[in-house]
Design a protein around this motif. Structure first.
Motif, PDB file in Angstrom:
ATOM      1  N   TRP A  22     -26.925 -23.605  17.489  1.00  0.00           N
ATOM      2  CA  TRP A  22     -26.200 -23.523  16.223  1.00  0.00           C
ATOM      3  C   TRP A  22     -26.514 -22.220  15.492  1.00  0.00           C
ATOM      4  O   TRP A  22     -25.643 -21.666  14.807  1.00  0.00           O
ATOM      5  N   GLY A  45     -23.709 -19.579  14.512  1.00  0.00           N
ATOM      6  CA  GLY A  45     -23.666 -19.040  13.156  1.00  0.00           C
ATOM      7  C   GLY A  45     -23.715 -17.521  13.119  1.00  0.00           C
ATOM      8  O   GLY A  45     -22.972 -16.885  12.359  1.00  0.00           O
ATOM      9  N   SER A  65     -20.757 -15.194  11.835  1.00  0.00           N
ATOM     10  CA  SER A  65     -21.065 -14.262  10.749  1.00  0.00           C
ATOM     11  C   SER A  65     -20.653 -12.836  11.128  1.00  0.00           C
ATOM     12  O   SER A  65     -20.059 -12.114  10.313  1.00  0.00           O
TER      13      SER A  65
END
Length: 156
Positions: free
Chosen positions: A84, A88, A92
């Motif tokens: 995760w 992320g 991003s």
């Protein structure tokens, strides 16, 4: 030889190759960005950003395919917090890339008129910093993948 070995290896290869193309394109963009680029450099930056975008989509698609069908099984990934974190960081970096991409799209207007885009030192510097952050994010992904492959982050 296991029946699915080639398809699993092929998907892993597509995933790794698309990562390398993303990193190479970002590096090329970082080296080319400057205030008031000439028409040729501006065009190369736009093409490089398109290549980056296509490679990033291939990276995402091959990653999803690996999680669902060609990897260690979806539980291996979804139960690992490192997975995760990787997702992320990837998302991003993708969100950050919108700033250079939108800027390059706006360059199409003067380029179509045969003119070079007007790019201030501040804009070029901001784009450079965004790309630096993207490179750091992308550079950390293989390390996190190496840790995951060795079971780091799995429960128990």
């Amino acid at each position: 030889m296991p029946e699915d070995l080639l398809s699993r290896a092929g998907m892993a290869y597509a995933h790794e190759l698309s990562f390398m193309v993303c990193f190479a394109a970002l590096t090329a963009e970082r080296l080319m960005i400057r205030p008031d680029p000439d028409q040729g450099t501006a065009t190369k930056l736009i093409i490089t950003d398109i290549i980056y975008g296509l490679a990033a989509l291939t990276l995402l698609g091959s990653g999803i395919m690996r999680v669902l069908y060609f990897g260690q099984g979806s539980e291996f990934y979804t139960q690992n917090p490192l997975f995760w974190w990787k997702v992320g960081l990837y998302l991003s970096a993708g969100a950050l890339s919108l700033y250079p991409t939108i800027t390059y799209i706006l360059w199409a207007i003067p380029l179509r008129k045969g003119e070079a885009p007007s790019v201030s030192a501040g804009v070029a510097s901001r784009i450079g910093w965004v790309i630096n952050i993207e490179l750091v994010a992308f550079g950390s992904l293989p390390f996190m993948a190496s840790l995951m492959a060795r079971g780091v982050g799995l429960p128990g």
